[in-house]
Design a protein around this motif. Structure first.
Motif, PDB file in Angstrom:
ATOM      1  N   SER A   1       0.822  -1.201   0.000  1.00 61.86           N
ATOM      2  CA  SER A   1       0.000   0.000   0.000  1.00 61.86           C
ATOM      3  C   SER A   1       0.865   1.264   0.000  1.00 61.86           C
ATOM      4  O   SER A   1       0.594   2.222  -0.734  1.00 61.86           O
ATOM      5  CB  SER A   1      -0.925  -0.033   1.224  1.00 61.86           C
TER       6      SER A   1
ATOM      7  N   ILE B   1       1.755   5.051  -7.715  1.00 61.95           N
ATOM      8  CA  ILE B   1       0.484   5.194  -8.450  1.00 61.95           C
ATOM      9  C   ILE B   1      -0.223   6.485  -8.042  1.00 61.95           C
ATOM     10  O   ILE B   1      -0.844   7.147  -8.864  1.00 61.95           O
ATOM     11  CB  ILE B   1      -0.450   3.985  -8.207  1.00 61.95           C
TER      12      ILE B   1
ATOM     13  N   GLU C   1       2.454   1.684  -3.385  1.00 64.63           N
ATOM     14  CA  GLU C   1       1.468   2.140  -4.359  1.00 64.63           C
ATOM     15  C   GLU C   1       1.146   3.623  -4.155  1.00 64.63           C
ATOM     16  O   GLU C   1       0.981   4.370  -5.124  1.00 64.63           O
ATOM     17  CB  GLU C   1       0.198   1.310  -4.254  1.00 64.63           C
ATOM     18  N   ARG C   2       1.046   4.024  -2.892  1.00 68.10           N
ATOM     19  CA  ARG C   2       0.806   5.445  -2.595  1.00 68.10           C
ATOM     20  C   ARG C   2       1.856   6.308  -3.293  1.00 68.10           C
ATOM     21  O   ARG C   2       1.551   7.369  -3.824  1.00 68.10           O
ATOM     22  CB  ARG C   2       0.841   5.655  -1.079  1.00 68.10           C
TER      23      ARG C   2
END
Lengths: 202, 202
Positions: free
Chosen positions: B171, B178, B174-175
């Motif tokens: 997570s 993305i 990805e933060r």
């Protein structure tokens, strides 16, 4: 592919019957797009599963692109609603974390296509994908910051904590629905909550 | 789409030059497939970026399907190797967690296409997708179970902890790549590690 933000979302049905039909079409889309993927799914198959005439689809949605974006947004809203209901009235943040995680995993088990649909959104409608997680993260961050302020949890960066805790929930949900691990939700919640509350340190 | 497990993976090059060429083709595939997606990416574009003749591709890989599967496996191996190097020789588990997370986020920053490729594997090659995470989870679980055994961390379910901790890393990575949040890796690691070590409880 992406819906322009300035175009209004799906038309809002004015009647209860209209709302029921719209929900039936969304539920069918969840099943059909979740199983076949966005490219293979057709509006004909969605209306067949929803048991409505193909023309009825267009009363509520402009296109497959639009229903997909709306489906991602609607799944996010439903999930947040479930979590909100499950944690409503719980005064302390640690208990709310536990019941929120339980509500998340319960929702995911009831919507096994959620992961495929949301993951596919990263390719079909990146803006819907980002909105889905950002909306979660914003709510989560505010809740954590508030809990620090009133002294319910240790001080710490609410933004990084929000993404970390979202990551825990997402990973454990995926373990169940994509990886097929059948640990009970209660056991998963208990172990994960222990980690979230106490950490790894002895 | 899925590679049959009984077919051997890409042929192993026998020479250093062969290995360098194979790596150049994989690096090009990472860039091209990561940017264009699996369907739009072509072998011609991959060989163009790798600066090799198109026929050279087939010395190392049978098809686009095969190089995609091999790319997912190779990115997993490289990532695990980096984490393993970063944590090698660290005696206590809590410090290893911190340095492992730092190595993960550093790798992800250097391979911004990783997320898109691995997420797309869920659709293009579900078996490669599952193998990617299962391999991580298995190693992680063993490490955590061992740390409990020798008393370095509190007792707890190593399987659920492994998926929870993987979820945190995934997570937060990805933060960054993305969602484009530019908190420094050091700050992310410090905040996340504080949560992992101590939990939320006051």
């Amino acid at each position: 592919m992406m819906r322009n933000e300035s175009i209004p979302a799906a038309k809002e049905p004015k009647t209860a019957k209209g709302e029921a039909t719209r929900r039936a079409i969304l539920a069918a889309a969840e099943m059909v797009i979740g199983r076949l993927g966005f490219n293979e799914a057709s509006i004909g198959e969605i209306t067949r599963v929803a048991r409505v005439a193909q023309g009825t689809f267009y009363i509520y949605f402009k296109s497959k692109d639009e229903i997909f974006s709306e489906l991602v947004a609607e799944m996010g809203r439903s999930l947040r609603h479930e979590i909100s209901m499950a944690t409503h009235g719980i005064a302390d943040r640690l208990t709310a974390e536990r019941e929120g995680l339980r509500a998340f995993l319960t929702f995911v088990a009831a919507h096994p296509e959620l992961y495929r649909i949301v993951q596919e959104a990263q390719f079909v409608d990146p803006e819907a994908y980002r909105a889905y997680f950002r909306t979660f993260a914003n709510g989560y961050r505010h809740g954590l910051a508030e809990a620090v302020k009133v002294g319910e949890i240790r001080p710490g960066d609410a933004e990084i904590r929000a993404w970390a805790l979202m990551g825990i929930a997402r990973s454990l949900g995926e373990r169940a629905v994509i990886f097929g691990e059948n640990t009970t939700i209660d056991d998963v919640v208990q172990s994960a909550h222990d980690l979230i509350v106490h950490g790894l340190k002895r």
